[in-house]
Design a protein around this motif. Structure first.
Motif, PDB file in Angstrom:
ATOM      1  N   MET A 246     162.002 -23.517 -84.994  1.00  0.00           N
ATOM      2  CA  MET A 246     163.192 -22.987 -85.663  1.00  0.00           C
ATOM      3  C   MET A 246     163.857 -24.011 -86.567  1.00  0.00           C
ATOM      4  O   MET A 246     164.563 -23.635 -87.507  1.00  0.00           O
TER       5      MET A 246
ATOM      6  N   SER B  36     161.920 -21.930 -95.961  1.00  0.00           N
ATOM      7  CA  SER B  36     162.033 -20.473 -95.971  1.00  0.00           C
ATOM      8  C   SER B  36     162.541 -19.982 -97.326  1.00  0.00           C
ATOM      9  O   SER B  36     163.259 -20.704 -98.038  1.00  0.00           O
TER      10      SER B  36
ATOM     11  N   ARG C 177     167.065 -16.916 -95.753  1.00  0.00           N
ATOM     12  CA  ARG C 177     167.788 -17.962 -95.025  1.00  0.00           C
ATOM     13  C   ARG C 177     168.973 -17.422 -94.247  1.00  0.00           C
ATOM     14  O   ARG C 177     169.335 -17.953 -93.191  1.00  0.00           O
TER      15      ARG C 177
ATOM     16  N   LEU D  23     167.626 -16.244 -91.072  1.00  0.00           N
ATOM     17  CA  LEU D  23     167.268 -17.382 -90.221  1.00  0.00           C
ATOM     18  C   LEU D  23     168.497 -17.987 -89.560  1.00  0.00           C
ATOM     19  O   LEU D  23     168.469 -18.347 -88.371  1.00  0.00           O
TER      20      LEU D  23
ATOM     21  N   TYR E  52     163.440 -14.292 -86.163  1.00  0.00           N
ATOM     22  CA  TYR E  52     162.666 -15.480 -86.522  1.00  0.00           C
ATOM     23  C   TYR E  52     161.234 -15.099 -86.912  1.00  0.00           C
ATOM     24  O   TYR E  52     160.665 -15.666 -87.857  1.00  0.00           O
TER      25      TYR E  52
ATOM     26  N   VAL F 176     161.306 -13.882 -90.453  1.00  0.00           N
ATOM     27  CA  VAL F 176     161.494 -14.959 -91.424  1.00  0.00           C
ATOM     28  C   VAL F 176     160.208 -15.770 -91.578  1.00  0.00           C
ATOM     29  O   VAL F 176     159.831 -16.146 -92.699  1.00  0.00           O
TER      30      VAL F 176
END
Length: 316
Positions: free
Chosen positions: A96, A118, A123, A126, A185, A188
């Motif tokens: 992460m 990313s 974002r 995230l 997550y 992403v």
């Protein structure tokens, strides 16, 4: 109440604490780890040199290079490697917070921030995932503290029931937040695979041990919540049953209109009401209040006066 306290299912309470602690440990380890996803990246091989002898492109030097006056920069080098032989597949792992890949120049790893890798459009998701993961761990910690206080608190069973209920609600909410965080997550990361920087996009990838550890934490969290709710429900049902048995044995010798009134009060708890009970604890408080008013003999307030105040002129 003391008999009920001794009969509490301590084994289930202890199991809920163990599951909650396990979920807390697994989720914290997964959050701090960088092995949510692992795989390989396809990168061009560097030229072989004195410090690099493997996973590189060897350039043969002509035999008359040293004898001639032509510098090495003016010599044309030919490489007979074609296709995938011109590329190397380096290992990488991503979490992460960080994404680390194997360095082609040495044994050390090169790490970059996964937030910067990313896509800009992802974002926000995230950051929501990171916030949900932190709330997930925080609620797990709160639930663990409540369960420990409930196990150590032996003074008032009603307070223990309320602590148990709050711990169950906290566990359920934390589990939902953890599930949402893991799914966001995953979304992403898949978007970063397709839209991320060219030098980072993986050739092949799979989920790592931290990803499975996070979902194992979610499973333990929900199991702890179910166990806590089961303990709470069983304790409340036993409390009701013991009080109903106490009423059946205590009012056999009472007059007929007294017995009828008590049956009305007990049965009215199970009938639909205009003002519903907000929790089972209110039902426990009702039984305690009824027992104090009817069973206890007070010099200033008799049983007939209690009945008169509560039902007035109504007949049985």
């Amino acid at each position: 109440m003391m008999e009920l306290l001794k009969g509490l299912p301590w084994r289930r309470a202890f199991l809920a604490v163990i599951l909650n602690l396990l979920a807390l440990s697994l989720s914290t380890t997964a959050l701090l780890g960088s092995y949510w996803c692992t795989g390989t990246q396809k990168v061009p091989k560097p030229l072989c040199g004195k410090s690099k002898a493997t996973k590189c492109i060897g350039v043969p030097m002509p035999p008359d290079t040293g004898a001639s006056n032509v510098s090495s920069q003016d010599v044309v080098h030919y490489s007979w490697e074609t296709g995938d032989d011109r590329f190397a597949f380096r290992y990488f792992h991503t979490g992460m917070w960080l994404s680390c890949e194997e360095s082609m120049e040495g044994p050390e790893e090169k790490c970059r921030s996964f937030i910067e890798l990313s896509p800009p459009a992802e974002r926000g998701i995230l950051w929501l995932s990171l916030g949900s993961e932190m709330l997930y761990i925080s609620l797990l910690l709160i639930s663990f503290i409540l369960l420990m206080v409930e196990m150590l608190h032996t003074g008032n069973p009603v307070c223990g029931l309320k602590l148990n209920a709050f711990a169950a609600v906290s566990s359920v909410l934390s589990g939902l937040l953890g599930m949402v965080a893991h799914m966001m997550y995953t979304q992403v990361f898949q978007a970063t695979v397709n839209l991320g920087p060219e030098d980072w996009r993986p050739h092949s990838w799979d989920y790592g041990w931290a990803f499975y550890m996070a979902w194992a934490s979610f499973t333990c969290c929900m199991a702890s919540a179910v166990t806590t709710l089961n303990t709470y429900t069983k304790t409340v049902l036993e409390f009701k049953r013991n009080h109903i048995k106490g009423y059946d044995g205590s009012f056999k010798d009472q007059p007929q209109h007294h017995q009828c009134f008590i049956q009305q009060q007990i049965s009215s708890y199970y009938e639909p009401q205009d003002k519903p009970l907000h929790s089972v604890s209110e039902g426990v408080d009702f039984y305690s209040e009824l027992q104090q008013k009817v069973l206890q003999s007070e010099p200033e307030l008799g049983l007939d006066e209690v009945l008169g105040q509560m039902i007035g002129e109504d007949c049985c």
